[in-house]
Design an enzyme around this catalytic site. Structure first.
Site, mmCIF file in Angstrom:
data_model
loop_
_atom_site.group_PDB
_atom_site.id
_atom_site.type_symbol
_atom_site.label_atom_id
_atom_site.label_comp_id
_atom_site.label_asym_id
_atom_site.label_seq_id
_atom_site.Cartn_x
_atom_site.Cartn_y
_atom_site.Cartn_z
ATOM 1 N N GLU A 1 9.994 1.480 10.198
ATOM 2 C CA GLU A 1 11.226 2.496 9.788
ATOM 3 C C GLU A 1 10.295 3.868 10.139
ATOM 4 O O GLU A 1 9.623 4.139 9.157
ATOM 5 C CB GLU A 1 11.782 2.517 8.455
ATOM 6 C CG GLU A 1 12.350 1.145 8.149
ATOM 7 C CD GLU A 1 13.489 0.670 9.003
ATOM 8 O OE1 GLU A 1 14.132 1.496 9.458
ATOM 9 O OE2 GLU A 1 13.717 -0.618 9.024
ATOM 10 N N GLY B 1 3.166 4.768 13.199
ATOM 11 C CA GLY B 1 3.744 3.655 13.700
ATOM 12 C C GLY B 1 3.082 3.292 14.754
ATOM 13 O O GLY B 1 2.416 1.966 15.324
ATOM 14 N N LYS C 1 0.873 -1.273 -0.098
ATOM 15 C CA LYS C 1 -0.138 0.038 -0.157
ATOM 16 C C LYS C 1 0.931 1.194 0.071
ATOM 17 O O LYS C 1 1.373 1.568 0.884
ATOM 18 C CB LYS C 1 -0.930 0.079 1.250
ATOM 19 C CG LYS C 1 -2.127 0.726 1.187
ATOM 20 C CD LYS C 1 -2.172 2.146 0.584
ATOM 21 C CE LYS C 1 -1.962 3.067 1.958
ATOM 22 N NZ LYS C 1 -1.749 4.495 1.653
ATOM 23 N N GLU D 1 10.247 16.570 14.380
ATOM 24 C CA GLU D 1 10.387 16.342 13.113
ATOM 25 C C GLU D 1 9.668 17.368 11.998
ATOM 26 O O GLU D 1 8.620 17.395 12.348
ATOM 27 C CB GLU D 1 10.277 14.876 12.792
ATOM 28 C CG GLU D 1 10.794 14.482 11.304
ATOM 29 C CD GLU D 1 10.302 13.071 10.875
ATOM 30 O OE1 GLU D 1 9.128 12.663 11.160
ATOM 31 O OE2 GLU D 1 11.132 12.472 10.047
ATOM 32 N N CYS E 1 14.020 10.917 6.167
ATOM 33 C CA CYS E 1 13.962 10.525 7.776
ATOM 34 C C CYS E 1 15.341 10.823 8.391
ATOM 35 O O CYS E 1 15.496 11.022 9.445
ATOM 36 C CB CYS E 1 13.708 8.831 7.834
ATOM 37 S SG CYS E 1 14.550 8.156 6.653
ATOM 38 N N GLY F 1 7.172 5.225 7.663
ATOM 39 C CA GLY F 1 6.264 6.272 7.960
ATOM 40 C C GLY F 1 6.616 7.223 9.275
ATOM 41 O O GLY F 1 7.461 6.958 9.971
ATOM 42 N N THR G 1 6.158 8.539 13.067
ATOM 43 C CA THR G 1 6.317 7.733 14.347
ATOM 44 C C THR G 1 4.648 7.632 14.793
ATOM 45 O O THR G 1 4.274 6.628 15.369
ATOM 46 C CB THR G 1 6.958 8.615 15.323
ATOM 47 O OG1 THR G 1 8.356 8.605 14.889
ATOM 48 C CG2 THR G 1 7.133 8.126 16.750
ATOM 49 N N GLU G 2 3.962 8.812 14.792
ATOM 50 C CA GLU G 2 2.494 8.414 15.058
ATOM 51 C C GLU G 2 1.851 7.600 14.118
ATOM 52 O O GLU G 2 0.868 6.879 14.702
ATOM 53 C CB GLU G 2 1.791 9.972 15.007
ATOM 54 C CG GLU G 2 2.086 10.781 16.049
ATOM 55 C CD GLU G 2 2.524 10.608 17.311
ATOM 56 O OE1 GLU G 2 1.553 9.576 17.712
ATOM 57 O OE2 GLU G 2 3.444 10.482 17.957
HETATM 58 P P1 NDP Z 1 2.841 8.441 6.948
HETATM 59 O O1 NDP Z 1 3.189 8.025 8.141
HETATM 60 O O2 NDP Z 1 1.877 9.427 6.772
HETATM 61 O O3 NDP Z 1 2.422 7.468 5.815
HETATM 62 C C1 NDP Z 1 3.297 6.183 5.877
HETATM 63 C C2 NDP Z 1 2.414 5.297 4.934
HETATM 64 O O4 NDP Z 1 1.245 4.686 6.211
HETATM 65 C C3 NDP Z 1 1.532 5.725 3.913
HETATM 66 O O5 NDP Z 1 1.418 4.790 3.055
HETATM 67 C C4 NDP Z 1 0.295 6.188 4.422
HETATM 68 O O6 NDP Z 1 -0.815 6.101 3.444
HETATM 69 C C5 NDP Z 1 0.042 5.012 5.679
HETATM 70 N N1 NDP Z 1 -0.873 5.358 6.582
HETATM 71 C C6 NDP Z 1 -1.134 6.541 7.147
HETATM 72 N N2 NDP Z 1 -1.917 6.558 8.365
HETATM 73 C C7 NDP Z 1 -2.309 5.080 8.383
HETATM 74 C C8 NDP Z 1 -3.051 4.411 9.412
HETATM 75 N N3 NDP Z 1 -3.757 5.148 10.194
HETATM 76 N N4 NDP Z 1 -3.456 3.224 9.190
HETATM 77 C C9 NDP Z 1 -2.548 2.542 8.139
HETATM 78 N N5 NDP Z 1 -1.716 3.245 7.222
HETATM 79 C C10 NDP Z 1 -1.573 4.531 7.328
HETATM 80 O O7 NDP Z 1 4.398 9.099 6.319
HETATM 81 P P2 NDP Z 1 4.652 9.900 5.136
HETATM 82 O O8 NDP Z 1 4.374 9.172 3.949
HETATM 83 O O9 NDP Z 1 4.273 11.226 5.494
HETATM 84 O O10 NDP Z 1 6.191 9.689 5.287
HETATM 85 C C11 NDP Z 1 7.190 10.646 6.007
HETATM 86 C C12 NDP Z 1 7.405 10.010 7.373
HETATM 87 O O11 NDP Z 1 8.045 8.693 7.116
HETATM 88 C C13 NDP Z 1 8.404 10.764 8.081
HETATM 89 O O12 NDP Z 1 8.255 10.776 9.493
HETATM 90 C C14 NDP Z 1 9.580 10.427 7.851
HETATM 91 O O13 NDP Z 1 10.829 10.505 8.812
HETATM 92 C C15 NDP Z 1 9.388 8.874 7.882
HETATM 93 N N6 NDP Z 1 10.285 7.992 7.028
HETATM 94 C C16 NDP Z 1 11.128 7.300 7.607
HETATM 95 C C17 NDP Z 1 12.120 6.583 6.966
HETATM 96 C C18 NDP Z 1 12.912 5.532 7.678
HETATM 97 O O14 NDP Z 1 13.752 4.695 7.158
HETATM 98 N N7 NDP Z 1 12.963 5.250 9.077
HETATM 99 C C19 NDP Z 1 12.450 6.488 5.702
HETATM 100 C C20 NDP Z 1 11.537 7.713 5.127
HETATM 101 C C21 NDP Z 1 10.473 8.277 5.793
HETATM 102 P P3 NDP Z 1 -1.363 7.650 3.114
HETATM 103 O O15 NDP Z 1 0.076 8.305 2.550
HETATM 104 O O16 NDP Z 1 -1.940 7.285 1.894
HETATM 105 O O17 NDP Z 1 -1.966 8.390 4.202
#
Ligand code: NDP
Length: 503
Positions: free
Chosen positions: A254, A237, A179, A389, A288, A232, A234-235
């Site tokens: 991650e 997560g 997804k 962040e 990130c 994605g 932390t919240e």
């Molecule tokens: P999000 O947390 O918004 O989204 C990540 C994924 O999770 C997306 O596919 C999103 O879908 C999905 N998602 C969001 N909310 C939910 C939920 N309640 N239940 C299930 N799935 C959900 O992150 P971003 O895409 O905005 O990316 C930025 C974040 O990712 C930053 O905090 C960054 O630090 C972190 N990151 C970490 C990395 C690492 O290696 N540690 C690498 C790159 C980024 P949708 O977008 O459609 O809402």
């Protein structure tokens, strides 16, 4: 121009491209122009359930998991070749959907391909071990794939992060439901086409585009998953952990970061400034491991801030599809406003804007979510910008006096993902690397990534590691087999006496 026509993508389920059951679509916007560049079938919970069913059946059929490792490896190698052949086209699809310049997205495709190549070579090397215990038993383990892996991926490196997860999962013999983020789903959907063309059997990879709180949540809650893997915020997560935790689904996270760039007073200042600019402003700071806190020795602090301001003033902001552009817009209007709000708030807390801090002026920037690269000086640990962040092109420059203080500042945040250390003192470099809480430490460099290295963080940055030979087993489990080789019959209830062995 790709942007002139809107590309339409369906869902990939069972090797077929299908509309969602509801028939709904959502639009993907180019953050540099506000134009719609793609229309994506919008998966609802019933589509996600179908995708998981398909992946489960594909796993159970064994067309992938029991295919010889060498044959799996050939298909994965072919996927890598196809990614490289289409590198600039894929890069362009990323640039028009997440706003990163083609100079970054195009060149990142070789790293994407390298993940498939590296793990192609691992497919036929997944093996267990023999375990000596007693003379009467021969023990061994086999490594078995976890089954269906659900993967939730972000928009900032859409295909690279999807590939960091897909390549080891597929190498291990798992099947996958992916997804991607709704903001930049184009290339993670293209990988479905590439994989099918390379011969990946139907159902081994299903792709369900949609929104986090609907399709993402449906995937996270599915009890049939053998593992859920999220990159994605932390919240997100925390939210996903609660849902998936109810099913005891194994998790890998991650998550967010706030990487320190620690600069000691023995550096070549311009070398460290170049490194800091690279750390802080690649992807408009939306990574990130962004160098979001430059922790700089007080004796070179003023010079560092001045030279960094001069350096970032040369960064060419503009159309992400132009090869000359060095920095594009941020991902969306809400992100743009949130970043500016952080800058405004930091000023009320006493930070000084040494460069940037606003939208660049000029007609070419009005319809996109452009921001200047921003340097905040005189920042201290009590300020929000130093602790949270921001996920944008903002670096906070914080002074320090002693090595211990530098390490204390570096560690004084909830995150523990990346860190770079800039010094010529080799002993100090290793000492500080040992003392900082970070899963990834670079010395005199930043952002470096390779499939052979383990990637992941501590604290609120998540757990589990992506990449490297050691962590292929994040996608397998050990199955232990115990063989009685003793010729004597065992009659527990017929025998008597003490000193017998129960286990
Ligand atoms: P999000 O947390 O918004 O989204 C990540 C994924 O999770 C997306 O596919 C999103 O879908 C999905 N998602 C969001 N909310 C939910 C939920 N309640 N239940 C299930 N799935 C959900 O992150 P971003 O895409 O905005 O990316 C930025 C974040 O990712 C930053 O905090 C960054 O630090 C972190 N990151 C970490 C990395 C690492 O290696 N540690 C690498 C790159 C980024 P949708 O977008 O459609 O809402």
């Amino acid at each position: 121009m790709i942007e002139e026509k809107t590309i339409q993508y369906e869902l990939l389920i069972d090797g077929e491209w299908r509309p969602s059951k509801s028939g709904d679509y959502f639009d993907v916007e180019n953050p540099a122009t506000g134009n719609t560049v793609a229309r994506m079938a919008n998966a609802g919970p019933e589509d996600v359930a179908e995708a998981v069913r398909s992946s489960e059946e594909a796993f159970n059929r064994g067309t992938w998991s029991t295919m010889s490792g060498a044959d799996r490896g050939k298909i994965m190698w072919d996927i890598a070749d196809r990614i490289e052949e289409r590198a600039m086209e894929l890069g362009m699809l990323e640039s028009i959907s997440n706003g990163r310049p083609i100079s970054e997205t195009g060149s990142q495709m070789s790293v994407v391909a390298s993940y498939f190549r590296y793990f192609a070579g691992v497919c036929d090397k997944i093996q267990g071990s023999t375990i000596p215990t007693t003379d009467s038993h021969f023990n061994y383990t086999v490594r078995v794939p976890l089954g269906v892996v659900g993967q939730l991926t972000p928009w900032n490196h859409p295909l690279m992060i999807a590939s960091k997860k897909l390549a080891p999962a597929l190498a291990a013999g798992c099947t996958v439901v992916l997804k991607p983020s709704e903001w930049a789903p184009l290339t993670p959907t293209e990988i479905g086409k590439i994989a099918l063309d390379a011969g990946l059997p139907p159902g081994v990879l299903n792709i369900v585009n949609g929104f986090g709180p609907t399709s993402g949540k449906a995937l996270a809650s599915d009890p049939r998953l053998g593992k859920l893997d999220l990159t994605g915020g932390t919240e997100t997560g925390r939210a996903v952990a609660q849902i998936a935790g109810a099913n005891l689904t194994p998790l890998q996270f991650e998550l967010g970061g706030k990487a320190p760039v620690i600069v000691f007073d023995d550096v070549d200042v311009d070398d460290a400034v170049n490194g800091c600019a690279f750390a802080s402003f690649i992807a408009s700071g939306q990574t990130c491991i962004q160098g979001s806190r430059a922790i700089v020795h007080r004796s070179i602090y003023d010079q560092f801030v001045e030279n960094l301001a001069n350096k970032v003033s040369t960064i060419r902001i503009g159309d992400p599809t132009d090869p000359q552009t060095q920095m594009g817009p941020v991902i969306s209007g809400p992100a743009h406003d949130r970043i500016l709000e952080y800058v405004q708030h930091s000023k009320t807390e006493g930070a000084r804007v040494a460069y940037g801090g606003k939208k660049p002026s000029g007609d070419e920037y009005t319809s996109g979510y452009f921001l200047e690269p921003t340097i905040l000086a005189d920042v201290n640990q009590n300020m929000r910008v130093a602790r949270e962040e921001i996920f944008g092109p903002v670096v906070c420059v914080i002074p320090f006096d002693t090595e211990d203080e530098a390490v204390e500042i570096a560690n004084d945040i909830p995150y523990g993902l990346g860190c770079s250390i800039w010094t010529r003192d080799v002993a100090r470099a290793h000492r500080v690397a040992n003392n900082v809480i970070a899963g990834i430490v670079w010395i005199n460099d930043h952002h470096r990534l390779h499939p052979a290295i383990p990637w992941g963080g501590f604290k609120d940055s998540g757990y589990g590691r992506e990449g490297s030979l050691d962590f292929i087993h994040e996608y397998t489990a050990a199955k232990y087999v115990c063989v009685r080789v003793d010729t004597e019959s065992v009659d527990w209830y017929g025998a008597a006496g003490t000193g017998r062995r129960l286990n």
